[in-house]
Design an enzyme around this catalytic site. Structure first.
Site, PDB file in Angstrom:
ATOM      1  N   GLY A   8       0.847  -1.203   0.000  1.00 17.46           N
ATOM      2  CA  GLY A   8       0.000   0.000   0.000  1.00 17.46           C
ATOM      3  C   GLY A   8       0.877   1.245   0.000  1.00 17.46           C
ATOM      4  O   GLY A   8       0.491   2.293   0.527  1.00 17.46           O
ATOM      5  N   GLY A  11      -0.457   4.733  -0.775  1.00 18.11           N
ATOM      6  CA  GLY A  11      -1.596   5.248  -0.002  1.00 18.11           C
ATOM      7  C   GLY A  11      -1.185   6.377   0.939  1.00 18.11           C
ATOM      8  O   GLY A  11      -0.003   6.699   1.066  1.00 18.11           O
ATOM      9  N   GLU A  34       1.865  -1.979  -4.644  1.00 20.26           N
ATOM     10  CA  GLU A  34       0.578  -1.287  -4.810  1.00 20.26           C
ATOM     11  C   GLU A  34      -0.357  -2.169  -5.625  1.00 20.26           C
ATOM     12  O   GLU A  34       0.064  -3.170  -6.194  1.00 20.26           O
ATOM     13  CB  GLU A  34       0.771   0.079  -5.497  1.00 20.26           C
ATOM     14  CG  GLU A  34       0.607   1.267  -4.567  1.00 20.26           C
ATOM     15  CD  GLU A  34      -0.740   1.324  -3.832  1.00 20.26           C
ATOM     16  OE1 GLU A  34      -1.703   0.703  -4.287  1.00 20.26           O
ATOM     17  OE2 GLU A  34      -0.837   1.995  -2.801  1.00 20.26           O
ATOM     18  N   LYS A  35      -1.639  -1.791  -5.675  1.00 23.00           N
ATOM     19  CA  LYS A  35      -2.587  -2.640  -6.408  1.00 23.00           C
ATOM     20  C   LYS A  35      -2.459  -2.418  -7.912  1.00 23.00           C
ATOM     21  O   LYS A  35      -1.988  -1.351  -8.349  1.00 23.00           O
ATOM     22  CB  LYS A  35      -4.014  -2.382  -5.933  1.00 23.00           C
ATOM     23  CG  LYS A  35      -4.549  -1.037  -6.301  1.00 23.00           C
ATOM     24  CD  LYS A  35      -6.017  -0.951  -5.905  1.00 23.00           C
ATOM     25  CE  LYS A  35      -6.513   0.450  -6.119  1.00 23.00           C
ATOM     26  NZ  LYS A  35      -7.728   0.777  -5.437  1.00 23.00           N
ATOM     27  N   ALA A 122      -2.267  -3.435  15.213  1.00 22.51           N
ATOM     28  CA  ALA A 122      -2.896  -2.468  16.127  1.00 22.51           C
ATOM     29  C   ALA A 122      -3.708  -1.475  15.305  1.00 22.51           C
ATOM     30  O   ALA A 122      -3.248  -1.011  14.268  1.00 22.51           O
ATOM     31  CB  ALA A 122      -1.830  -1.738  16.929  1.00 22.51           C
ATOM     32  N   PRO A 123      -4.933  -1.163  15.779  1.00 28.52           N
ATOM     33  CA  PRO A 123      -5.783  -0.235  15.036  1.00 28.52           C
ATOM     34  C   PRO A 123      -5.239   1.184  15.052  1.00 28.52           C
ATOM     35  O   PRO A 123      -5.654   2.021  14.259  1.00 28.52           O
ATOM     36  CB  PRO A 123      -7.116  -0.301  15.779  1.00 28.52           C
ATOM     37  CG  PRO A 123      -6.761  -0.718  17.172  1.00 28.52           C
ATOM     38  CD  PRO A 123      -5.566  -1.629  17.024  1.00 28.52           C
ATOM     39  N   ASN A 124      -4.323   1.446  15.976  1.00 28.56           N
ATOM     40  CA  ASN A 124      -3.759   2.789  16.059  1.00 28.56           C
ATOM     41  C   ASN A 124      -2.346   2.664  16.610  1.00 28.56           C
ATOM     42  O   ASN A 124      -2.141   2.163  17.701  1.00 28.56           O
ATOM     43  CB  ASN A 124      -4.616   3.670  16.974  1.00 28.56           C
ATOM     44  CG  ASN A 124      -4.279   5.129  16.795  1.00 28.56           C
ATOM     45  OD1 ASN A 124      -3.112   5.500  16.814  1.00 28.56           O
ATOM     46  ND2 ASN A 124      -5.286   5.954  16.617  1.00 28.56           N
ATOM     47  N   HIS A 155     -13.020  11.633  11.707  1.00 31.04           N
ATOM     48  CA  HIS A 155     -11.980  11.374  10.708  1.00 31.04           C
ATOM     49  C   HIS A 155     -12.315  12.093   9.406  1.00 31.04           C
ATOM     50  O   HIS A 155     -13.438  12.563   9.212  1.00 31.04           O
ATOM     51  CB  HIS A 155     -11.849   9.865  10.432  1.00 31.04           C
ATOM     52  CG  HIS A 155     -11.058   9.145  11.471  1.00 31.04           C
ATOM     53  ND1 HIS A 155     -11.649   8.652  12.619  1.00 31.04           N
ATOM     54  CD2 HIS A 155      -9.735   8.854  11.569  1.00 31.04           C
ATOM     55  CE1 HIS A 155     -10.716   8.073  13.366  1.00 31.04           C
ATOM     56  NE2 HIS A 155      -9.543   8.187  12.754  1.00 31.04           N
ATOM     57  N   LYS A 159     -12.279   8.202   4.779  1.00 28.16           N
ATOM     58  CA  LYS A 159     -12.168   6.970   5.579  1.00 28.16           C
ATOM     59  C   LYS A 159     -13.318   6.022   5.246  1.00 28.16           C
ATOM     60  O   LYS A 159     -14.467   6.433   5.171  1.00 28.16           O
ATOM     61  CB  LYS A 159     -12.161   7.302   7.081  1.00 28.16           C
ATOM     62  CG  LYS A 159     -11.919   6.080   7.950  1.00 28.16           C
ATOM     63  CD  LYS A 159     -11.492   6.442   9.356  1.00 28.16           C
ATOM     64  CE  LYS A 159     -11.357   5.207  10.257  1.00 28.16           C
ATOM     65  NZ  LYS A 159     -10.307   4.282   9.783  1.00 28.16           N
ATOM     66  N   THR A 166      -9.881   2.403  16.238  1.00 30.82           N
ATOM     67  CA  THR A 166      -9.475   2.949  17.545  1.00 30.82           C
ATOM     68  C   THR A 166     -10.675   3.106  18.464  1.00 30.82           C
ATOM     69  O   THR A 166     -10.620   2.748  19.650  1.00 30.82           O
ATOM     70  CB  THR A 166      -8.784   4.307  17.328  1.00 30.82           C
ATOM     71  OG1 THR A 166      -7.727   4.110  16.402  1.00 30.82           O
ATOM     72  CG2 THR A 166      -8.258   4.886  18.622  1.00 30.82           C
TER      73      THR A 166
END
Ligand code: NAD
Length: 268
Positions: A8, A11, A34-35, A122-124, A155, A159, A166
């Site tokens: 990514g 991004g 990347e995609k 971890a989400p954050n 956000h 998003k 989080t």
């Protein structure tokens, strides 16, 4: 020198991670993915992030660049993160996964696969937010059921998942301390004549606007007072710095699934 492959890389987060790695001693970008169809493909990843060329060209196939690295950093989308994990396990590479929005079924797959290698998820990844996770748990433990818990997150307009990973983690932390499950006590929206608030519910409110990087507030509301804990991210660099810190940490660990509480030594 830790050789990292950034999935990514084109991004919002991927670019900041590449940039942070380029500034950090002891780690280098050995691959970038990347995609299919992305405008970053075929470009030098150093140049892509506004720095000098580093001789690493953005590729669309993780498997074909995997052997150049020791670690994968993935900030993409849920199904892509699972693929990165699969390749990591297959090639014995460490992982740092920051991608959010995985379903409980997808998280089950992560829990089954990740311990076969070394993985921080971890989400954050911000240090401040991880301190927040800890103190929110401590506050919930001290205040108990007497205080109403409400979580508000904000956000940017781009998003894709909601509530943020989080905010979900903050809710789970509170539910855990109160001996509950967030799925049962979470209230995701309120409208109309919904009646009084129940004592154990955890309300979750979501704001999406402009370019807000990420704000989270947990309110503990009592009678005659409220306690609020707020974290505001000013730029994505705090997540990128956390991700690089996690990369340098996880490479030294035995196989297992870890999160930022482990990286920062905050786990009790
Ligand atoms: P973004 O959409 O800007 O970037 C995602 C990138 O992944 C895109 O460039 C996209 O083209 C690429 N991608 C998609 N499919 C791919 C594939 N098959 N192979 C390789 N690349 C692929 O999103 P973003 O704002 O950078 O966020 C990415 C993820 O990171 C989201 O889940 C977000 O919630 C999460 N995030 C986590 C943290 C944290 O600290 N853990 C912080 C910020 C964002």
């Amino acid at each position: 020198m830790v050789k990292a492959i950034v999935v990514g890389a084109g991004g919002r987060m991927g670019r900041r991670i590449v940039h942070t790695i380029l500034q950090t001693p002891g780690i280098e970008v050995a691959g970038a993915v990347e995609k299919e169809g992305h405008s970053a493909l075929g470009k030098d990843v150093g140049e892509l992030v506004g720095e000098a060329k580093i001789g690493v060209i953005v590729d669309s196939d993780l498997r074909s660049v995997a052997d150049r690295g020791e670690l994968i950093v993935d900030f993409t989308a849920p199904e892509v993160a699972l693929k990165s994990l699969e390749v990591g396990v297959e090639r014995n590479l460490a992982l740092v996964i920051g991608t959010t929005g995985l379903s409980s079924d997808q998280m089950g797959q992560v829990r089954a696969m990740a311990p076969k290698t070394r993985c921080v998820m971890a989400p954050n990844m911000s240090v401040g937010v991880n301190v927040m996770f800890k103190i929110v748990g401590d506050i919930a433990r001290i205040l108990g059921d007497d205080y109403d818990v409400e979580i508000i997150e904000a956000h940017h307009r781009f998003k894709k998942d909601a509530p943020s990973g989080t905010a979900m983690r903050l809710g789970e932390t509170v539910a855990d301390v109160l001996g509950q499950e967030l799925d049962k006590i979470g209230v995701w929206s309120r409208k109309g004549l919904i009646g009084e608030r129940t004592p154990t519910e955890v309300g979750m409110a979501v704001v999406r606007a402009g370019d807000i990087v990420g704000d989270h507030t947990v309110i503990f509301g009592g009678i005659g007072e409220r306690l609020e804990v707020t974290h505001r991210a000013h730029s994505r660099d705090n997540f990128a710095r956390g991700a690089v810190k996690a990369a340098l940490w996880v490479i030294e660990q035995p196989n297992g699934l870890y999160d930022m509480q482990d990286v920062l030594g905050l786990r009790e």
